[in-house]
Design a protein around this motif. Sequence first.
Motif: not given
Length: 385
Positions: A240-269
């Motif tokens: 998100w452009e201003f994370e941790p602040e999230v654009d609520l209308p943009l999040a509502a428009r998204a089919s899948l929305a997550t908090p910057h955790i794509a890289g959060y596998s146990l192996e990755g961390k």
Amino acid sequence: MRNSRLTIIADENMPSVEPLFDDFGKVVRVSGRDLSAEQLIEADLLLVRSVTNVNEALLSQAKNLKFVGTATIGMDHLDTAYLDNRQIAYSNAAGCNADSVVDYALAAIYREAAIRKVDPKTLSYGVIGAGNVGGRLVARLEALGVNVLVSDPPKVKRIPSFIDTPLDELLQKSDVVCCHLPLTKAGAHPTYHLLSETELAYLKPDAIFLNAGRGPTVDGEALKAISHKQPDMTLLLDVWEFEPEVDLPLAARASLATPHIAGYSLEGKLRGTFMLYQQFTEYLGAMAGKQFSSILPLPEKPILVLDDTSTALDVINFLYNYDADDMRFRDSLSTDTALQRKQFDLLRKTYPVRREFSSLTLTGVVNDSLRHELHALGFNVEVKH
């Protein structure tokens, strides 16, 4: 320095710092988002993540600091010019969570394809940014046998044989667009708002647009506007452009929305922490005496037996519950901005264990086509056919 006990300041959410760094000195855990200059007065070593901006203001009282390590691929949160001027060594963990982000992207795409009732292997793909993440995504997509266009102009200078597709052409021709850019604001190819109103207008009306790189590489207002003009467009957003602040209308428009955790596998961390351990021991002129295997636990789900009804999506769902990620994120969103920001960080801090595709071994009897697909996606395949 080698013969003295060090003060090691580490982000509270970075795993396995103690078993890797205890031999060097005392580990002090801190909130990376709220780290202050006063907390670094005695610091010899600083270990951070992307939520900490390491700059002159933060390091103004850190007179003993010799090394900064960030357990991330990007370094846009480090003022490297200032660190160079202070002669403070620094390092990132390039590629540490790249496979995790690729797993996330493929899971999100397969999820959306199922919703649309289309075979993801029949879609055309465009990948913007071919670094650690984008390059690995391209490799897996090509292994699937799909058509992939790639846009990364700086890579042409490093690898003359690299085929770069102009951005507008990629956007016009791709059913699925995956954005995996680092954030840069200077140089010959800045990525800040690389995708703004003009570029986003090239997207197909029913495009699937995924961003799992950096939020500010896409103009959020422009993305929101174009997606509302094109109701058949799908947004899959992890950043998100201003994370941790999230654009609520943009999040509502998204089919899948997550908090910057794509890289959060146990192996990755864990890999991020371990790579910093390796780089710090190299900085000291010492040998890394510990192995990655010493901090990586065995997976809870090591084996899945397939049968003639199994699909690739079944396998992905067995390992990764992306709908739960999406639900937790949406439940955390609030019109109270301060609360929403805190919830964003809390979701990342308390993120459940997720293992990478490569942790799962598949057995059973399946046809050649599925066996090839699963192998291309990144799973260990020992099935009979």
